[in-house]
Design an enzyme around this catalytic site. Sequence first.
Site, PDB file in Angstrom:
ATOM      1  CD  GLU A  58     -19.429  -2.097   8.196  1.00  0.00           C
ATOM      2  OE1 GLU A  58     -19.588  -3.212   7.642  1.00  0.00           O
ATOM      3  OE2 GLU A  58     -18.541  -1.290   7.861  1.00  0.00           O
ATOM      4  CE  LYS A 101      -4.297   1.553   2.120  1.00  0.00           C
ATOM      5  NZ  LYS A 101      -5.511   1.155   2.834  1.00  0.00           N
ATOM      6  NE  ARG A 135     -22.594  -3.747   3.303  1.00  0.00           N
ATOM      7  CZ  ARG A 135     -21.396  -3.924   2.767  1.00  0.00           C
ATOM      8  NH1 ARG A 135     -20.406  -4.374   3.505  1.00  0.00           N
ATOM      9  NH2 ARG A 135     -21.202  -3.695   1.498  1.00  0.00           N
TER      10      ARG A 135
HETATM   11  C1  LIG Z   1     -18.961  -1.535   4.413  1.00  0.00           C
HETATM   12  C2  LIG Z   1     -17.756  -0.634   4.531  1.00  0.00           C
HETATM   13  N1  LIG Z   1     -17.180  -0.471   5.740  1.00  0.00           N
HETATM   14  C3  LIG Z   1     -16.113   0.326   5.851  1.00  0.00           C
HETATM   15  C4  LIG Z   1     -15.610   0.971   4.775  1.00  0.00           C
HETATM   16  C5  LIG Z   1     -14.455   1.925   4.932  1.00  0.00           C
HETATM   17  N2  LIG Z   1     -13.276   1.448   4.222  1.00  0.00           N
HETATM   18  C6  LIG Z   1     -12.962   1.880   3.004  1.00  0.00           C
HETATM   19  S1  LIG Z   1     -11.568   1.228   2.386  1.00  0.00           S
HETATM   20  C7  LIG Z   1     -11.354   0.331   3.802  1.00  0.00           C
HETATM   21  C8  LIG Z   1     -10.177  -0.573   3.913  1.00  0.00           C
HETATM   22  C9  LIG Z   1     -10.167  -1.540   2.800  1.00  0.00           C
HETATM   23  O1  LIG Z   1      -9.037  -2.325   2.886  1.00  0.00           O
HETATM   24  P1  LIG Z   1      -8.661  -3.227   1.660  1.00  0.00           P
HETATM   25  O2  LIG Z   1      -9.881  -3.847   1.093  1.00  0.00           O
HETATM   26  O3  LIG Z   1      -7.596  -4.132   2.086  1.00  0.00           O
HETATM   27  O4  LIG Z   1      -8.145  -2.192   0.574  1.00  0.00           O
HETATM   28  P2  LIG Z   1      -6.796  -1.342   0.579  1.00  0.00           P
HETATM   29  O5  LIG Z   1      -7.196   0.040   0.981  1.00  0.00           O
HETATM   30  O6  LIG Z   1      -5.837  -1.977   1.487  1.00  0.00           O
HETATM   31  O7  LIG Z   1      -6.351  -1.368  -0.834  1.00  0.00           O
HETATM   32  C10 LIG Z   1     -12.365   0.571   4.723  1.00  0.00           C
HETATM   33  C11 LIG Z   1     -12.460  -0.016   6.060  1.00  0.00           C
HETATM   34  C12 LIG Z   1     -16.252   0.777   3.546  1.00  0.00           C
HETATM   35  N3  LIG Z   1     -15.867   1.410   2.442  1.00  0.00           N
HETATM   36  N4  LIG Z   1     -17.311  -0.037   3.451  1.00  0.00           N
END
Ligand SMILES: Cc1ncc(C[n+]2csc(CCOP(=O)(O)OP(=O)(O)O)c2C)c(N)n1
Length: 615
Positions: A364, A279, A392
């Site tokens: 959630e 990342k 959710r």
């Molecule tokens: C249902 C939901 N909960 C929380 C989020 C907030 N959120 C956005 S990106 C993220 C982290 C995602 O991590 P990953 O899938 O590993 O992607 P990366 O950013 O590491 O590429 C979170 C918690 C979201 N978008 N949707």
Amino acid sequence: MNDSVLDRVGDPADLKSLSRAELKQLAGELREFIIATVAKTGGHLASNLGVCELTVALHAVFDAPTDKIVWDVGHQTYAHKILTGRRERMATLRQTDGLSGFPKREESEYDAFVAGHSSTSISAALGMATAAKLKGEDYRTVAVIGDGAMTAGMAFEALNNAGAMDANLLVILNDNEMSISPNVGALNAYLTKLLSGRFYNAVRRGSEKVLAPFPPILELAKKAEEHVKGMMTPGTLFEEFGFNYLGPIDGHDVDALIATLTNIKKLSGPQFLHIVTQKGKGYAPAEENPCGYHGVGKFDPAAGLSAKAGGKPTYTEVFGQWLSDMAAADDALVGITPAMGEGSGLTDFAALFPERYFDVGIAEQHALTFAAGLACAGMKPVVAIYSTFLQRAYDQLIHDVALQNLPVTLAIDRGGLVGADGPTHAGAYDLSFLRCVPNMLVAAPSDEAECRMLLSTAYRHPGPSAVRYPRGVGPGAPLPEDLEPVPVGRGVLRRQGGKVAILAFGSLVRPALAVAERLDASLADMRFVKPIDRELIRQLAESHDHLVTLEENTVMGGAGSAVAEALADLGLARPILHLGLPDRFVEHGDPAVLLARCGLDADGIERSVRRFISE
Ligand SMILES: Cc1ncc(C[n+]2csc(CCOP(=O)(O)OP(=O)(O)O)c2C)c(N)n1
Ligand SMILES: CC(=O)[C@@H](O)[C@H](O)COP(=O)(O)O
Ligand SMILES: [Mg+2]
């Protein structure tokens, strides 16, 4: 002569004629372009920097838009947008009337599925793959999902379904060991184990057997060992789900990605490719601090992010301070976040009370039922959650929390419009969907001091409660130091005026005050949506000719509806105007502009009220 490869790419078809060296150069140029763009617009930087090679490889191997690429969350689609004809508009990213920060079908035929919330990609891609089969159409479907998004139950519901369906679906797990914060949970530990050399070597010995049904892949693995170290290992969990697991491979190695994807494209049935990326790749500050660079405002790439310079605290910070103070006063308090610890203001609490802090991953639904269990056993859970993500967990709120009248406090951040993230993230519905749930207390503070007091009030409520506050800073009200509550279900008359009474909720009390001054109207800060202050409503109705309700929530079924219901119940008929968010999705952009477009800035409110009185 122009040496830029990016300049020669108008759409993904142009990638087919590029050499490997040019494709690698393209990934690097995309990375530079993204850094320069996000520095000017703000956006999700670190996740995008991590998928430049993957995006190039996907578009080089697959034939979008015929082939469908479904990006999970969609916060990592900047390179995809640039390669699919939107490069010129990247300067408008997340700005009013500009490009969305997420995939959007209306924006491009290359955006196969709208996202913003996580963990939907496998389900959506499976739907597309199934439709292709039913309709006899021939295209490939790819879901790209991060390790964070993979922690959600919905992703596993989809794997469970897909593995038994024999659909032509490729799931690419982009594993960077980060959610927004470091990823958590047993799955994360399992993925780490898959990446470990020990595990790799152990399974490598047995891999020929697993790969035997797929000769092209086996052949490739043998030929390109130096590029694709660790490429072909069976992944027990995903194999058990019925997928052909491939990986882990280096997600920054264009050669390995293209070779692997080309081979997978020839395979049928559910495929699972595990790639490993970093990342923030390629921008040192983001590599060092991927959490800080997950979502950024405008910044100077040479200097990196600057520290917040004093100023008013955000509502998030007001909540965070309250949580630590209340935890110090009450050992029963536990704080829960579904993977949004930083964004929800839990950093200090987590450091002070690590044993009472629970990051449950992007989960959630689980967060709410976990809180219900804790409450059943005598703890006092506070679930810090964005309004949009609480959507959710609605059944868990009703069935597991409210039905048992459990003392779970919801600290609901990002209530109302959120600005740059747009409709996927707007907290436009919570007042409507919360107030109809029995046993709930629902409060909306108009400033920081009220936020702290209402949190204390909600926390003491013997059943489920919610305090919803907006993104960003408030008007700057000085905070009380104590943890004193306010009377439940009682609003406050902020201004006594003439013929018009404005009954305002939460964030719109402040602009309403300006309007009340201009119109010599009365203004009530209602504080509670439930229980609603019937006595105050009665008094205002009896002493004014016109009533106006005001909220940063959809008008439908919201706080204004609660006022109208109370009036009907009291047998008081008065002309009433309901102002709030419209019955349509409000696009992304500057929050002030968006509010004004909804007629919810002071001028817009004044115009609506004047029109209402004159009619
Ligand atoms: C249902 C939901 N909960 C929380 C989020 C907030 N959120 C956005 S990106 C993220 C982290 C995602 O991590 P990953 O899938 O590993 O992607 P990366 O950013 O590491 O590429 C979170 C918690 C979201 N978008 N949707
Ligand atoms: C993609 C996503 O869901 C989060 O990164 C979100 O954009 C964070 O929003 P805030 O900036 O309001 O914390
Ligand atoms: Mg990740």
